[in-house]
Scaffold this active site. Structure first.
Site, PDB file in Angstrom:
ATOM      1  N   ASN A  44       2.668   5.234  -6.736  1.00 20.28           N
ATOM      2  CA  ASN A  44       3.953   5.257  -5.886  1.00 20.28           C
ATOM      3  C   ASN A  44       5.008   5.836  -6.788  1.00 20.28           C
ATOM      4  O   ASN A  44       4.964   5.994  -7.892  1.00 20.28           O
ATOM      5  CB  ASN A  44       4.473   3.702  -5.706  1.00 20.28           C
ATOM      6  CG  ASN A  44       4.902   2.931  -6.830  1.00 20.28           C
ATOM      7  OD1 ASN A  44       3.886   2.845  -7.752  1.00 20.28           O
ATOM      8  ND2 ASN A  44       5.549   1.933  -6.536  1.00 20.28           N
ATOM      9  N   GLU A  46       9.145   6.024  -6.418  1.00 19.58           N
ATOM     10  CA  GLU A  46      10.475   5.598  -5.717  1.00 19.58           C
ATOM     11  C   GLU A  46      11.582   6.417  -5.868  1.00 19.58           C
ATOM     12  O   GLU A  46      11.364   7.598  -6.578  1.00 19.58           O
ATOM     13  CB  GLU A  46      10.763   4.312  -6.547  1.00 19.58           C
ATOM     14  CG  GLU A  46       9.739   3.281  -6.199  1.00 19.58           C
ATOM     15  CD  GLU A  46      10.071   1.623  -6.983  1.00 19.58           C
ATOM     16  OE1 GLU A  46      10.918   1.781  -7.634  1.00 19.58           O
ATOM     17  OE2 GLU A  46       9.557   0.679  -6.340  1.00 19.58           O
ATOM     18  N   ASN A  47      12.410   6.228  -5.373  1.00 16.88           N
ATOM     19  CA  ASN A  47      13.825   7.133  -5.354  1.00 16.88           C
ATOM     20  C   ASN A  47      14.942   6.285  -5.249  1.00 16.88           C
ATOM     21  O   ASN A  47      14.632   4.995  -4.419  1.00 16.88           O
ATOM     22  CB  ASN A  47      13.712   8.135  -4.277  1.00 16.88           C
ATOM     23  CG  ASN A  47      14.773   9.244  -4.318  1.00 16.88           C
ATOM     24  OD1 ASN A  47      15.864   9.062  -3.898  1.00 16.88           O
ATOM     25  ND2 ASN A  47      14.366  10.317  -4.660  1.00 16.88           N
ATOM     26  N   CYS A  55       4.403   5.844  -1.166  1.00 17.66           N
ATOM     27  CA  CYS A  55       3.306   4.991  -1.640  1.00 17.66           C
ATOM     28  C   CYS A  55       2.161   5.651  -2.416  1.00 17.66           C
ATOM     29  O   CYS A  55       1.741   6.743  -2.149  1.00 17.66           O
ATOM     30  CB  CYS A  55       2.694   4.268  -0.391  1.00 17.66           C
ATOM     31  SG  CYS A  55       3.718   3.170   0.374  1.00 17.66           S
ATOM     32  N   GLU A  57      -0.924   4.968  -1.977  1.00 13.11           N
ATOM     33  CA  GLU A  57      -2.204   5.545  -1.004  1.00 13.11           C
ATOM     34  C   GLU A  57      -1.914   6.913  -0.256  1.00 13.11           C
ATOM     35  O   GLU A  57      -2.993   7.675  -0.363  1.00 13.11           O
ATOM     36  CB  GLU A  57      -2.407   4.474   0.122  1.00 13.11           C
ATOM     37  CG  GLU A  57      -2.928   2.927  -0.581  1.00 13.11           C
ATOM     38  CD  GLU A  57      -1.540   2.073  -0.752  1.00 13.11           C
ATOM     39  OE1 GLU A  57      -0.409   2.700  -1.267  1.00 13.11           O
ATOM     40  OE2 GLU A  57      -1.805   0.826  -0.190  1.00 13.11           O
ATOM     41  N   CYS A  94       0.336  -1.070   2.688  1.00 10.22           N
ATOM     42  CA  CYS A  94       1.453  -1.361   3.767  1.00 10.22           C
ATOM     43  C   CYS A  94       0.848  -0.741   5.050  1.00 10.22           C
ATOM     44  O   CYS A  94      -0.082  -0.094   5.205  1.00 10.22           O
ATOM     45  CB  CYS A  94       2.519  -0.907   3.361  1.00 10.22           C
ATOM     46  SG  CYS A  94       2.867   1.006   3.497  1.00 10.22           S
ATOM     47  N   CYS A  97       0.656   2.854   5.455  1.00  7.04           N
ATOM     48  CA  CYS A  97      -0.557   3.601   4.682  1.00  7.04           C
ATOM     49  C   CYS A  97      -1.805   3.144   5.368  1.00  7.04           C
ATOM     50  O   CYS A  97      -2.711   3.950   5.357  1.00  7.04           O
ATOM     51  CB  CYS A  97      -0.735   2.891   3.188  1.00  7.04           C
ATOM     52  SG  CYS A  97       0.622   3.738   2.163  1.00  7.04           S
TER      53      CYS A  97
HETATM   54 ZN   LIG Z   1       1.978   2.151   1.774  1.00  7.19          ZN
END
Ligand SMILES: [Zn+2]
Length: 137
Positions: A44, A46-47, A55, A57, A94, A97
């Protein structure tokens, strides 16, 4: 298949150590095997603009498509996650994904840690009943 899944779980654990997660502290890694037999990993990212983050995946899928092109088909994928508090977090893919996974392999075997600490193994299609399919217009 147990050996493959174990190898993917280990690769996912390692990928999680590369995650960029300064905001959530949730470090996620994914490792997949393509039908061609290659392994691809993602983490993953992030920002500070939170919805911009991505993500693990889908990062792994992007790496697979980059390498194998439109012929890429997903055979198996493992997801693993940790935080400062828990080195073995239970994290399932999630919803977004799940949609990305079925695009490349409805029957691909997906594995992730459940809350009881055991590894779930399930076909991607079982994670996303009534998936979205772009209608012909
Ligand atoms: Zn995801």
């Amino acid at each position: 298949m147990g050996d493959v899944m174990d190898a993917l779980r280990e690769a996912a654990n390692l990928a999680a150590t590369r995650a960029y997660a300064p905001y959530s502290g949730l470090f996620v890694g994914a490792a997949l095997r393509s039908v061609q037999g290659n392994i691809y990993r993602g983490c993953n990212v992030e920002n500070g603009a939170l919805p911009v983050g991505g993500c693990a995946e889908r990062a792994a899928i992007a790496a697979a498509v980059l390498a194998e092109g439109a012929d890429f088909q997903l055979a198996e994928l493992a997801v693993a996650a940790f935080s400062a508090k828990d080195p073995f977090l239970a994290v399932a893919p999630c919803g977004a994904c799940r949609q990305a996974l079925v695009e490349f392999g409805k029957e691909a075997q997906i594995t992730f840690r459940s809350a009881d600490g055991n590894w779930v193994v399930t076909p991607a299609s079982a994670l996303l009943p009534h998936l979205f399919v772009l209608p012909e217009t």
